[in-house]
Design an enzyme around this catalytic site. Structure first.
Site, PDB file in Angstrom:
ATOM      1  N   GLY A   1       0.917  -1.304   0.123  1.00 22.53           N
ATOM      2  CA  GLY A   1       0.021  -0.086   0.014  1.00 22.53           C
ATOM      3  C   GLY A   1       0.862   1.228   0.167  1.00 22.53           C
ATOM      4  O   GLY A   1       0.085   2.167   0.377  1.00 22.53           O
ATOM      5  N   SER A   2       2.084   1.146  -0.501  1.00 23.03           N
ATOM      6  CA  SER A   2       2.930   2.427  -0.490  1.00 23.03           C
ATOM      7  C   SER A   2       2.135   3.642  -1.364  1.00 23.03           C
ATOM      8  O   SER A   2       2.249   4.758  -1.045  1.00 23.03           O
ATOM      9  CB  SER A   2       4.454   2.228  -0.985  1.00 23.03           C
ATOM     10  OG  SER A   2       4.516   2.183  -2.239  1.00 23.03           O
ATOM     11  N   ASN A   3       1.526   3.108  -2.377  1.00 25.94           N
ATOM     12  CA  ASN A   3       0.936   3.993  -3.377  1.00 25.94           C
ATOM     13  C   ASN A   3      -0.463   4.865  -2.572  1.00 25.94           C
ATOM     14  O   ASN A   3      -0.569   5.902  -2.938  1.00 25.94           O
ATOM     15  CB  ASN A   3       0.548   3.457  -4.595  1.00 25.94           C
ATOM     16  CG  ASN A   3       1.678   3.382  -5.665  1.00 25.94           C
ATOM     17  OD1 ASN A   3       2.082   4.575  -6.276  1.00 25.94           O
ATOM     18  ND2 ASN A   3       2.201   2.321  -5.915  1.00 25.94           N
TER      19      ASN A   3
ATOM     20  N   LYS B   1      -5.548  -8.124  -9.097  1.00 23.80           N
ATOM     21  CA  LYS B   1      -6.610  -8.930  -9.911  1.00 23.80           C
ATOM     22  C   LYS B   1      -7.213  -8.316 -11.086  1.00 23.80           C
ATOM     23  O   LYS B   1      -7.256  -6.994 -10.997  1.00 23.80           O
ATOM     24  CB  LYS B   1      -7.608  -9.431  -9.009  1.00 23.80           C
ATOM     25  CG  LYS B   1      -7.195 -10.234  -7.611  1.00 23.80           C
ATOM     26  CD  LYS B   1      -6.872 -11.790  -8.133  1.00 23.80           C
ATOM     27  CE  LYS B   1      -6.345 -12.538  -7.073  1.00 23.80           C
ATOM     28  NZ  LYS B   1      -5.963 -13.721  -7.782  1.00 23.80           N
TER      29      LYS B   1
ATOM     30  N   ASN C   1      -5.087   3.277 -13.004  1.00 23.65           N
ATOM     31  CA  ASN C   1      -4.184   2.104 -12.717  1.00 23.65           C
ATOM     32  C   ASN C   1      -2.807   2.873 -12.664  1.00 23.65           C
ATOM     33  O   ASN C   1      -2.546   3.585 -13.503  1.00 23.65           O
ATOM     34  CB  ASN C   1      -4.335   1.035 -13.417  1.00 23.65           C
ATOM     35  CG  ASN C   1      -3.308  -0.243 -12.843  1.00 23.65           C
ATOM     36  OD1 ASN C   1      -3.138  -0.369 -11.820  1.00 23.65           O
ATOM     37  ND2 ASN C   1      -2.573  -0.667 -13.898  1.00 23.65           N
TER      38      ASN C   1
ATOM     39  N   HIS D   1       0.951   1.692 -13.165  1.00 20.85           N
ATOM     40  CA  HIS D   1       1.871   0.627 -13.660  1.00 20.85           C
ATOM     41  C   HIS D   1       3.333   1.075 -13.594  1.00 20.85           C
ATOM     42  O   HIS D   1       3.736   2.039 -14.126  1.00 20.85           O
ATOM     43  CB  HIS D   1       1.548   0.175 -15.172  1.00 20.85           C
ATOM     44  CG  HIS D   1       2.289  -1.030 -15.715  1.00 20.85           C
ATOM     45  ND1 HIS D   1       2.031  -2.299 -15.162  1.00 20.85           N
ATOM     46  CD2 HIS D   1       3.240  -1.136 -16.506  1.00 20.85           C
ATOM     47  CE1 HIS D   1       2.834  -3.074 -15.905  1.00 20.85           C
ATOM     48  NE2 HIS D   1       3.607  -2.445 -16.528  1.00 20.85           N
TER      49      HIS D   1
ATOM     50  N   ASP E   1      -3.458  -3.176 -18.529  1.00 23.33           N
ATOM     51  CA  ASP E   1      -2.561  -2.239 -18.865  1.00 23.33           C
ATOM     52  C   ASP E   1      -2.564  -1.578 -20.189  1.00 23.33           C
ATOM     53  O   ASP E   1      -1.828  -1.329 -20.920  1.00 23.33           O
ATOM     54  CB  ASP E   1      -1.091  -2.631 -18.886  1.00 23.33           C
ATOM     55  CG  ASP E   1      -0.839  -3.450 -17.290  1.00 23.33           C
ATOM     56  OD1 ASP E   1      -0.133  -4.412 -17.294  1.00 23.33           O
ATOM     57  OD2 ASP E   1      -1.541  -2.791 -16.409  1.00 23.33           O
TER      58      ASP E   1
ATOM     59  N   GLU F   1       5.985   6.975  -9.108  1.00 20.61           N
ATOM     60  CA  GLU F   1       4.721   6.361  -8.798  1.00 20.61           C
ATOM     61  C   GLU F   1       4.002   7.140  -7.744  1.00 20.61           C
ATOM     62  O   GLU F   1       2.999   7.709  -7.853  1.00 20.61           O
ATOM     63  CB  GLU F   1       4.730   4.740  -8.463  1.00 20.61           C
ATOM     64  CG  GLU F   1       5.000   3.818  -9.383  1.00 20.61           C
ATOM     65  CD  GLU F   1       5.239   2.630  -9.124  1.00 20.61           C
ATOM     66  OE1 GLU F   1       4.277   2.021  -8.304  1.00 20.61           O
ATOM     67  OE2 GLU F   1       6.026   1.642  -9.270  1.00 20.61           O
TER      68      GLU F   1
HETATM   69  C1  GRF Z   1       3.622  -0.701  -7.475  1.00 19.07           C
HETATM   70  O1  GRF Z   1       4.935  -1.021  -7.960  1.00 19.07           O
HETATM   71  C2  GRF Z   1       2.696  -0.513  -8.623  1.00 19.07           C
HETATM   72  O2  GRF Z   1       3.220  -0.025  -9.827  1.00 19.07           O
HETATM   73  C3  GRF Z   1       2.454  -2.093  -9.056  1.00 19.07           C
HETATM   74  O3  GRF Z   1       2.200  -2.691  -7.675  1.00 19.07           O
HETATM   75  C4  GRF Z   1       3.146  -1.851  -6.752  1.00 19.07           C
HETATM   76  C5  GRF Z   1       2.054  -1.748  -5.763  1.00 19.07           C
HETATM   77  O4  GRF Z   1       3.024  -1.160  -4.452  1.00 19.07           O
HETATM   78  N1  GRF Z   1       0.832  -2.003  -9.545  1.00 19.07           N
HETATM   79  P1  GRF Z   1       2.426  -0.766  -3.375  1.00 19.07           P
HETATM   80  O5  GRF Z   1       1.433  -1.621  -2.640  1.00 19.07           O
HETATM   81  O6  GRF Z   1       1.554   0.359  -3.705  1.00 19.07           O
HETATM   82  O7  GRF Z   1       3.548  -0.507  -2.269  1.00 19.07           O
END
Ligand code: GRF
Length: 200
Positions: free
Chosen positions: A11-13, A91, A107, A109, A150, A179
């Site tokens: 969940g870092s994003n 998923k 999304n 990527h 994608d 990201e």
């Molecule tokens: C990220 O590298 C994203 O690009 C990919 O999965 C990873 C998710 O990382 N789809 P996080 O769970 O957001 O840290």
């Protein structure tokens, strides 16, 4: 704009989205819920720590994909969700959910789509392929989600250099910092578009 975040991992994003919100960059966005297919995912813990409704929903809990799709749609609609962010969601989004939220599912990527996208191109495999190909640069992409992996319209991209001594891990870390910048930015632009749409 009410947003649902789907994720499968740490969940870092999602954390980057929360930080952008705390920094006042996403005032038009309200995070209504977080959903994960993985009951142990870090993204659910982060949601709970921020008093955001967190749901473990997996296709395995349902007798068919259609029941699963209906459950996801029901979750989104009962929370008045306007848009969905896939933040490390591993998923496929059911077709009927994509149809109901056409153009409003985005999304992140970890590569410069359309290169290194599609099935099998996720996580560290993406960076292995970039290094294997000898590319001099990589980056991250935010795109609209459609029925193909994608594949949808590219909204935002940012490049990073590939260094000669890079490993998949060092490249992944460099791409991840990008990201964390472009996903909140793309979400802010989506909110502005949706709000503009509402006004007219
Ligand atoms: C990220 O590298 C994203 O690009 C990919 O999965 C990873 C998710 O990382 N789809 P996080 O769970 O957001 O840290």
């Amino acid at each position: 704009m009410n947003v649902a975040v789907f994720g499968s991992g740490r969940g870092s994003n999602f954390q980057a989205i929360l930080a952008a919100k705390k920094g006042g960059r996403l005032d038009e966005v309200s995070i209504s819920l977080v959903m994960s297919n993985n009951s142990g995912a870090g993204i659910l813990e982060i949601a709970r720590a921020n008093a955001i409704p967190a749901f473990h929903v997996s296709q395995k809990q349902f007798p068919s994909e259609d029941h699963y799709a209906d459950a996801v749609l029901e979750l989104l609609q009962t929370h008045n969700v306007d848009a969905v962010v896939l933040a490390g969601f591993m998923k496929r989004v059911p077709a009927k959910v994509i149809a109901a939220y056409r153009g409003r599912i985005i999304n992140i990527h970890p590569a410069l789509l359309p290169k290194y996208g599609g099935s099998g191109m996720f996580g560290i495999h993406v960076h292995e392929a970039v290094l294997q190909a000898g590319d001099r640069e990589s980056g991250a992409t935010v795109h609209v989600v459609d029925e193909l992996y994608d594949h949808g319209k590219i909204l935002l991209q940012e490049r990073v250099p590939v260094r000669a001594d890079d490993t998949p891990e060092t490249l992944a870390a460099r791409v991840l910092t990008v990201e964390h910048r472009i996903l909140p930015e793309a979400l802010a632009r989506l909110a502005a578009r949706v709000h503009t749409g509402v006004k007219h």
